[in-house]
Design a protein around this motif. Structure first.
Motif, PDB file in Angstrom:
ATOM      1  N   LYS A 202       0.876  -1.174   0.000  1.00 53.16           N
ATOM      2  CA  LYS A 202       0.000   0.000   0.000  1.00 53.16           C
ATOM      3  C   LYS A 202       0.911   1.220   0.000  1.00 53.16           C
ATOM      4  CE  LYS A 202      -3.700   2.039   2.791  1.00 53.16           C
ATOM      5  NZ  LYS A 202      -4.469   1.856   4.046  1.00 53.16           N
ATOM      6  N   GLU A 203       0.770   2.069  -1.048  1.00 54.89           N
ATOM      7  CA  GLU A 203       1.663   3.200  -1.234  1.00 54.89           C
ATOM      8  C   GLU A 203       0.907   4.524  -1.263  1.00 54.89           C
ATOM      9  OE1 GLU A 203       5.072   1.395  -4.126  1.00 54.89           O
ATOM     10  OE2 GLU A 203       3.231   2.047  -5.098  1.00 54.89           O
ATOM     11  N   LYS A 204       1.593   5.563  -0.803  1.00 52.12           N
ATOM     12  CA  LYS A 204       1.028   6.913  -0.824  1.00 52.12           C
ATOM     13  C   LYS A 204       1.939   7.818  -1.655  1.00 52.12           C
ATOM     14  CE  LYS A 204      -0.374  10.694   2.215  1.00 52.12           C
ATOM     15  NZ  LYS A 204      -0.557  11.087   3.619  1.00 52.12           N
ATOM     16  N   LEU A 205       1.329   8.567  -2.574  1.00 50.42           N
ATOM     17  CA  LEU A 205       2.072   9.538  -3.371  1.00 50.42           C
ATOM     18  C   LEU A 205       2.403  10.732  -2.477  1.00 50.42           C
ATOM     19  CD1 LEU A 205       3.164  10.406  -6.145  1.00 50.42           C
ATOM     20  CD2 LEU A 205       0.899  11.348  -6.645  1.00 50.42           C
ATOM     21  N   VAL A 206       3.674  10.919  -2.215  1.00 43.97           N
ATOM     22  CA  VAL A 206       4.134  11.985  -1.320  1.00 43.97           C
ATOM     23  C   VAL A 206       4.309  13.294  -2.085  1.00 43.97           C
ATOM     24  CG1 VAL A 206       6.019  12.707   0.203  1.00 43.97           C
ATOM     25  CG2 VAL A 206       5.276  10.322   0.187  1.00 43.97           C
ATOM     26  N   SER A 207       4.913  13.183  -3.270  1.00 43.56           N
ATOM     27  CA  SER A 207       5.111  14.389  -4.080  1.00 43.56           C
ATOM     28  C   SER A 207       5.132  14.010  -5.553  1.00 43.56           C
ATOM     29  CB  SER A 207       6.431  15.086  -3.706  1.00 43.56           C
ATOM     30  OG  SER A 207       7.533  14.275  -4.061  1.00 43.56           O
ATOM     31  N   VAL A 208       4.711  14.965  -6.369  1.00 41.76           N
ATOM     32  CA  VAL A 208       4.775  14.799  -7.818  1.00 41.76           C
ATOM     33  C   VAL A 208       5.093  16.164  -8.410  1.00 41.76           C
ATOM     34  CG1 VAL A 208       2.276  15.111  -8.126  1.00 41.76           C
ATOM     35  CG2 VAL A 208       3.596  13.911  -9.874  1.00 41.76           C
ATOM     36  N   GLU A 209       6.054  16.166  -9.332  1.00 34.22           N
ATOM     37  CA  GLU A 209       6.486  17.391  -9.994  1.00 34.22           C
ATOM     38  C   GLU A 209       6.473  17.151 -11.507  1.00 34.22           C
ATOM     39  OE1 GLU A 209       7.002  20.255  -8.579  1.00 34.22           O
ATOM     40  OE2 GLU A 209       6.783  19.493  -6.538  1.00 34.22           O
ATOM     41  N   PRO A 210       5.303  17.332 -12.151  1.00 28.70           N
ATOM     42  CA  PRO A 210       5.244  17.098 -13.591  1.00 28.70           C
ATOM     43  C   PRO A 210       6.256  17.928 -14.391  1.00 28.70           C
ATOM     44  CG  PRO A 210       3.039  17.335 -12.689  1.00 28.70           C
ATOM     45  CD  PRO A 210       3.999  17.711 -11.602  1.00 28.70           C
ATOM     46  N   SER A 211       6.537  19.150 -13.950  1.00 34.67           N
ATOM     47  CA  SER A 211       7.466  20.004 -14.695  1.00 34.67           C
ATOM     48  C   SER A 211       8.890  19.447 -14.674  1.00 34.67           C
ATOM     49  CB  SER A 211       7.453  21.433 -14.153  1.00 34.67           C
ATOM     50  OG  SER A 211       7.867  21.450 -12.806  1.00 34.67           O
ATOM     51  N   SER A 212       9.246  18.736 -13.613  1.00 36.84           N
ATOM     52  CA  SER A 212      10.580  18.126 -13.552  1.00 36.84           C
ATOM     53  C   SER A 212      10.501  16.606 -13.725  1.00 36.84           C
ATOM     54  CB  SER A 212      11.280  18.481 -12.241  1.00 36.84           C
ATOM     55  OG  SER A 212      10.569  17.955 -11.144  1.00 36.84           O
ATOM     56  N   HIS A 213       9.318  16.110 -14.088  1.00 32.80           N
ATOM     57  CA  HIS A 213       9.114  14.686 -14.380  1.00 32.80           C
ATOM     58  C   HIS A 213       9.604  13.781 -13.239  1.00 32.80           C
ATOM     59  CE1 HIS A 213       9.456  16.682 -18.377  1.00 32.80           C
ATOM     60  NE2 HIS A 213       8.321  16.028 -18.561  1.00 32.80           N
ATOM     61  N   SER A 214       9.081  14.019 -12.036  1.00 27.84           N
ATOM     62  CA  SER A 214       9.488  13.192 -10.899  1.00 27.84           C
ATOM     63  C   SER A 214       8.328  12.996  -9.932  1.00 27.84           C
ATOM     64  CB  SER A 214      10.679  13.819 -10.170  1.00 27.84           C
ATOM     65  OG  SER A 214      10.299  15.028  -9.547  1.00 27.84           O
ATOM     66  N   TYR A 215       8.395  11.879  -9.220  1.00 26.22           N
ATOM     67  CA  TYR A 215       7.441  11.630  -8.144  1.00 26.22           C
ATOM     68  C   TYR A 215       8.071  10.742  -7.088  1.00 26.22           C
ATOM     69  CZ  TYR A 215       6.251   7.304 -10.789  1.00 26.22           C
ATOM     70  OH  TYR A 215       6.282   6.118 -11.478  1.00 26.22           O
ATOM     71  N   THR A 216       7.484  10.788  -5.873  1.00 26.47           N
ATOM     72  CA  THR A 216       7.945   9.984  -4.754  1.00 26.47           C
ATOM     73  C   THR A 216       6.748   9.306  -4.105  1.00 26.47           C
ATOM     74  OG1 THR A 216       9.800  11.466  -4.333  1.00 26.47           O
ATOM     75  CG2 THR A 216       9.122  10.033  -2.513  1.00 26.47           C
ATOM     76  N   TYR A 217       6.891   8.008  -3.879  1.00 30.92           N
ATOM     77  CA  TYR A 217       5.892   7.232  -3.161  1.00 30.92           C
ATOM     78  C   TYR A 217       6.493   6.709  -1.862  1.00 30.92           C
ATOM     79  CZ  TYR A 217       2.124   6.845  -6.588  1.00 30.92           C
ATOM     80  OH  TYR A 217       1.069   7.105  -7.408  1.00 30.92           O
ATOM     81  N   LYS A 218       5.652   6.651  -0.809  1.00 33.70           N
ATOM     82  CA  LYS A 218       6.046   6.059   0.461  1.00 33.70           C
ATOM     83  C   LYS A 218       5.232   4.779   0.648  1.00 33.70           C
ATOM     84  CE  LYS A 218       6.466   6.874   5.387  1.00 33.70           C
ATOM     85  NZ  LYS A 218       6.368   7.861   6.468  1.00 33.70           N
ATOM     86  N   MET A 219       5.903   3.710   1.037  1.00 37.22           N
ATOM     87  CA  MET A 219       5.219   2.449   1.307  1.00 37.22           C
ATOM     88  C   MET A 219       4.638   2.512   2.721  1.00 37.22           C
ATOM     89  SD  MET A 219       7.862  -0.240  -0.385  1.00 37.22           S
ATOM     90  CE  MET A 219       8.436  -0.014  -2.063  1.00 37.22           C
ATOM     91  N   LEU A 220       3.314   2.505   2.791  1.00 38.13           N
ATOM     92  CA  LEU A 220       2.636   2.642   4.079  1.00 38.13           C
ATOM     93  C   LEU A 220       2.529   1.319   4.822  1.00 38.13           C
ATOM     94  CD1 LEU A 220      -0.319   4.975   3.011  1.00 38.13           C
ATOM     95  CD2 LEU A 220       1.860   5.625   4.074  1.00 38.13           C
ATOM     96  N   ALA A 221       2.206   0.257   4.085  1.00 33.08           N
ATOM     97  CA  ALA A 221       2.023  -1.074   4.682  1.00 33.08           C
ATOM     98  C   ALA A 221       2.289  -2.111   3.597  1.00 33.08           C
ATOM     99  CB  ALA A 221       0.600  -1.217   5.224  1.00 33.08           C
ATOM    100  N   SER A 222       2.676  -3.310   4.023  1.00 38.66           N
ATOM    101  CA  SER A 222       2.958  -4.356   3.052  1.00 38.66           C
ATOM    102  C   SER A 222       3.059  -5.712   3.742  1.00 38.66           C
ATOM    103  CB  SER A 222       4.289  -4.064   2.329  1.00 38.66           C
ATOM    104  OG  SER A 222       5.371  -4.245   3.228  1.00 38.66           O
ATOM    105  N   ASN A 223       3.150  -6.749   2.940  1.00 36.65           N
ATOM    106  CA  ASN A 223       3.451  -8.060   3.501  1.00 36.65           C
ATOM    107  C   ASN A 223       4.895  -8.448   3.146  1.00 36.65           C
ATOM    108  OD1 ASN A 223       3.119  -8.655   0.774  1.00 36.65           O
ATOM    109  ND2 ASN A 223       1.926 -10.510   1.118  1.00 36.65           N
ATOM    110  N   VAL A 224       5.720  -7.449   2.818  1.00 34.19           N
ATOM    111  CA  VAL A 224       7.105  -7.707   2.437  1.00 34.19           C
ATOM    112  C   VAL A 224       8.119  -7.023   3.349  1.00 34.19           C
ATOM    113  CG1 VAL A 224       6.516  -8.139   0.029  1.00 34.19           C
ATOM    114  CG2 VAL A 224       7.133  -5.836   0.735  1.00 34.19           C
ATOM    115  N   GLY A 225       7.637  -6.310   4.370  1.00 38.97           N
ATOM    116  CA  GLY A 225       8.536  -5.718   5.355  1.00 38.97           C
ATOM    117  C   GLY A 225       9.161  -4.393   4.969  1.00 38.97           C
ATOM    118  N   LEU A 226       8.649  -3.734   3.938  1.00 35.71           N
ATOM    119  CA  LEU A 226       9.256  -2.483   3.495  1.00 35.71           C
ATOM    120  C   LEU A 226       8.473  -1.243   3.922  1.00 35.71           C
ATOM    121  CD1 LEU A 226      10.433  -3.504  -0.081  1.00 35.71           C
ATOM    122  CD2 LEU A 226      11.784  -3.352   2.021  1.00 35.71           C
ATOM    123  N   ASP A 227       7.651  -1.381   4.943  1.00 40.24           N
ATOM    124  CA  ASP A 227       6.863  -0.250   5.425  1.00 40.24           C
ATOM    125  C   ASP A 227       7.778   0.934   5.751  1.00 40.24           C
ATOM    126  OD1 ASP A 227       5.262  -2.469   5.381  1.00 40.24           O
ATOM    127  OD2 ASP A 227       4.355  -2.138   7.333  1.00 40.24           O
TER     128      ASP A 227
END
Length: 164
Positions: free
Chosen positions: A77-102
């Motif tokens: 389960k991921e949340k979009l933290v930031s998106v910058e279309p003008s610089s073509h970038s985005y960041t997602y944070k993993m909120l929860a998972s069954n793989v240990g990468l929270d």
């Protein structure tokens, strides 16, 4: 066993060149519903809350990113933290998972490269996992993300061949 400081993050990054203009690559990689086209280990991506492309958007991705002992699919389960279309970038944070990468963060950034090519840069930062080897996990994530970068070209070619 040596204790890992709580604030230490494990970091890695990979990159690759895609033979397509940056705007065309951005159109593909910035749309959640197109994720399975260029992420071979993702079977499904479902929006849970908010609007795709707007910070705060939450999505659930599932597939075979990390093999599970019971043979079940991985999910994150991921949340979009930031998106910058003008610089073509985005960041997602993993909120929860069954793989240990929270709590992990992933940033994808595209850079206009020469001759209508795009440099895709993917960086990631994870919280240390007890019992895991930092180098092995960073290398595995690098392998996964590099395979995604390599698939972007094929996904763009396949979408341009579809009859409208």
């Amino acid at each position: 066993m040596e204790s890992i400081p709580r604030n230490k993050k494990w970091r890695g990054s990979v990159g690759g060149i895609v033979d397509a203009p940056v705007d065309k690559v951005w159109t593909l990689v910035s749309q959640t519903n197109r994720l399975p086209e260029w992420m071979p280990m993702i079977e499904r991506c479902t929006g849970l809350d908010g609007n795709d492309g707007v910070p705060g958007y939450i999505r659930l991705v599932s597939g075979f990113m990390f093999p599970q002992e019971d043979g079940d699919r991985s999910w994150i389960k991921e949340k979009l933290v930031s998106v910058e279309p003008s610089s073509h970038s985005y960041t997602y944070k993993m909120l929860a998972s069954n793989v240990g990468l929270d709590g992990s963060m992933n940033t994808l950034k595209l850079l206009d490269y020469e001759d209508d090519c795009t440099l895709v840069s993917w960086s990631y930062e994870i919280n240390p996992l007890e019992g895991a080897c930092e180098d092995d996990l960073i290398d595995y994530l690098g392998f996964l993300y590099k395979s995604c970068i390599n698939r972007i070209q094929a996904a763009l070619e396949a979408s341009s061949q579809k009859v409208v």
